[in-house]
Write a protein that holds these residues in place. Sequence first.
Motif, mmCIF file in Angstrom:
data_model
loop_
_atom_site.group_PDB
_atom_site.id
_atom_site.type_symbol
_atom_site.label_atom_id
_atom_site.label_comp_id
_atom_site.label_asym_id
_atom_site.label_seq_id
_atom_site.Cartn_x
_atom_site.Cartn_y
_atom_site.Cartn_z
ATOM 1 N N ALA A 161 0.843 -1.252 -0.133
ATOM 2 C CA ALA A 161 0.221 -0.120 0.007
ATOM 3 C C ALA A 161 1.035 1.199 -0.032
ATOM 4 O O ALA A 161 0.679 2.010 -0.646
ATOM 5 C CB ALA A 161 -0.987 0.004 1.022
ATOM 6 N N CYS A 162 1.747 1.324 0.910
ATOM 7 C CA CYS A 162 2.482 2.581 1.094
ATOM 8 C C CYS A 162 3.940 2.245 0.450
ATOM 9 O O CYS A 162 4.614 3.316 0.176
ATOM 10 C CB CYS A 162 2.626 3.139 2.405
ATOM 11 N N GLY A 163 4.430 1.085 0.218
ATOM 12 C CA GLY A 163 5.794 0.892 -0.302
ATOM 13 C C GLY A 163 7.100 1.036 0.587
ATOM 14 O O GLY A 163 8.109 0.845 0.265
ATOM 15 N N LYS A 164 6.642 1.512 1.863
ATOM 16 C CA LYS A 164 7.806 1.413 2.813
ATOM 17 C C LYS A 164 7.941 0.026 3.558
ATOM 18 O O LYS A 164 7.097 -0.744 3.577
ATOM 19 C CB LYS A 164 7.325 2.472 3.928
ATOM 20 N N PRO A 165 9.283 -0.186 3.981
ATOM 21 C CA PRO A 165 9.389 -1.363 4.658
ATOM 22 C C PRO A 165 8.942 -1.514 6.193
ATOM 23 O O PRO A 165 9.649 -1.697 6.930
ATOM 24 C CB PRO A 165 11.172 -1.619 4.470
ATOM 25 N N GLY A 166 7.822 -1.747 6.129
ATOM 26 C CA GLY A 166 7.126 -1.869 7.430
ATOM 27 C C GLY A 166 6.154 -2.812 7.797
ATOM 28 O O GLY A 166 5.655 -2.792 8.973
ATOM 29 N N LEU A 167 6.245 -3.844 7.164
ATOM 30 C CA LEU A 167 5.410 -5.201 7.322
ATOM 31 C C LEU A 167 5.977 -5.940 8.423
ATOM 32 O O LEU A 167 7.084 -6.209 8.642
ATOM 33 C CB LEU A 167 5.334 -6.002 6.187
ATOM 34 N N GLU A 168 5.018 -6.437 9.418
ATOM 35 C CA GLU A 168 5.455 -7.199 10.538
ATOM 36 C C GLU A 168 4.305 -8.248 10.538
ATOM 37 O O GLU A 168 3.148 -7.965 10.224
ATOM 38 C CB GLU A 168 5.412 -6.627 11.715
ATOM 39 N N ARG A 169 4.939 -9.565 10.749
ATOM 40 C CA ARG A 169 3.960 -10.828 10.921
ATOM 41 C C ARG A 169 3.449 -10.809 12.066
ATOM 42 O O ARG A 169 4.162 -10.643 13.148
ATOM 43 C CB ARG A 169 4.706 -11.977 10.694
ATOM 44 N N GLN A 170 1.958 -10.960 12.074
ATOM 45 C CA GLN A 170 1.163 -11.161 13.306
ATOM 46 C C GLN A 170 1.009 -12.561 13.640
ATOM 47 O O GLN A 170 1.064 -13.534 12.953
ATOM 48 C CB GLN A 170 -0.265 -10.352 12.878
ATOM 49 N N LEU A 171 0.970 -12.687 14.862
ATOM 50 C CA LEU A 171 0.394 -13.980 15.396
ATOM 51 C C LEU A 171 -1.289 -14.076 15.065
ATOM 52 O O LEU A 171 -1.811 -13.433 15.475
ATOM 53 C CB LEU A 171 0.529 -14.233 17.054
ATOM 54 N N SER A 172 -1.367 -15.323 14.655
ATOM 55 C CA SER A 172 -2.640 -15.716 14.374
ATOM 56 C C SER A 172 -3.248 -17.064 14.625
ATOM 57 O O SER A 172 -2.383 -17.735 14.849
ATOM 58 C CB SER A 172 -3.047 -15.162 12.962
ATOM 59 N N ALA A 173 -4.584 -17.281 14.895
ATOM 60 C CA ALA A 173 -4.839 -18.704 15.113
ATOM 61 C C ALA A 173 -4.848 -19.291 13.829
ATOM 62 O O ALA A 173 -5.312 -19.141 12.987
ATOM 63 C CB ALA A 173 -6.258 -18.527 15.732
ATOM 64 N N GLY A 174 -4.210 -20.700 14.247
ATOM 65 C CA GLY A 174 -4.199 -21.453 12.955
ATOM 66 C C GLY A 174 -5.487 -22.211 12.975
ATOM 67 O O GLY A 174 -5.964 -22.651 13.957
ATOM 68 N N GLY A 175 -5.377 -22.933 11.730
ATOM 69 C CA GLY A 175 -6.763 -23.689 11.506
ATOM 70 C C GLY A 175 -6.735 -24.867 10.878
ATOM 71 O O GLY A 175 -5.573 -25.088 10.222
ATOM 72 N N PHE A 176 -7.521 -25.638 11.014
ATOM 73 C CA PHE A 176 -7.277 -27.043 9.967
ATOM 74 C C PHE A 176 -8.614 -27.661 9.966
ATOM 75 O O PHE A 176 -9.579 -27.310 10.541
ATOM 76 C CB PHE A 176 -6.191 -28.017 10.967
ATOM 77 N N ALA A 177 -8.751 -28.360 8.848
ATOM 78 C CA ALA A 177 -9.977 -29.103 8.503
ATOM 79 C C ALA A 177 -9.847 -30.463 8.392
ATOM 80 O O ALA A 177 -8.656 -31.277 7.782
ATOM 81 C CB ALA A 177 -10.450 -28.794 7.308
ATOM 82 N N LEU A 178 -10.625 -31.398 9.037
ATOM 83 C CA LEU A 178 -10.645 -33.007 8.924
ATOM 84 C C LEU A 178 -11.242 -33.046 7.732
ATOM 85 O O LEU A 178 -12.669 -32.950 7.570
ATOM 86 C CB LEU A 178 -11.169 -33.504 10.076
#
Length: 86
Positions: free
Chosen positions: A31-48
């Motif tokens: 979006a802005c082109g700056k080197p500011g991305l950080e990975r976020q913690l998120s809940a993982g999911g899975f499907a049987l």
Amino acid sequence: MPTYEYVCKECGHQLSAEQKMSDPRLVDCPACGKPGLERQLSAGGFALKGSGWYETDFKGSSKTTKSEEGSTSAAPPCAGGACACH
């Protein structure tokens, strides 16, 4: 392949990216082109999927195993629970 959530600390833009675990983290915000991305913690999911073993498959089964059939005598109770057999 896992999906990672990113947020830009510069502009607040959020995005999801499907990446291999061995792929390097994204850095540049689209979006802005700056080197500011950080990975976020998120809940993982899975499907049987498909047929497989589930806990409910064997509930209420009245079948007994051979070891249960031959066992008719009960073990003597321990004196005050202070025995060496447990």
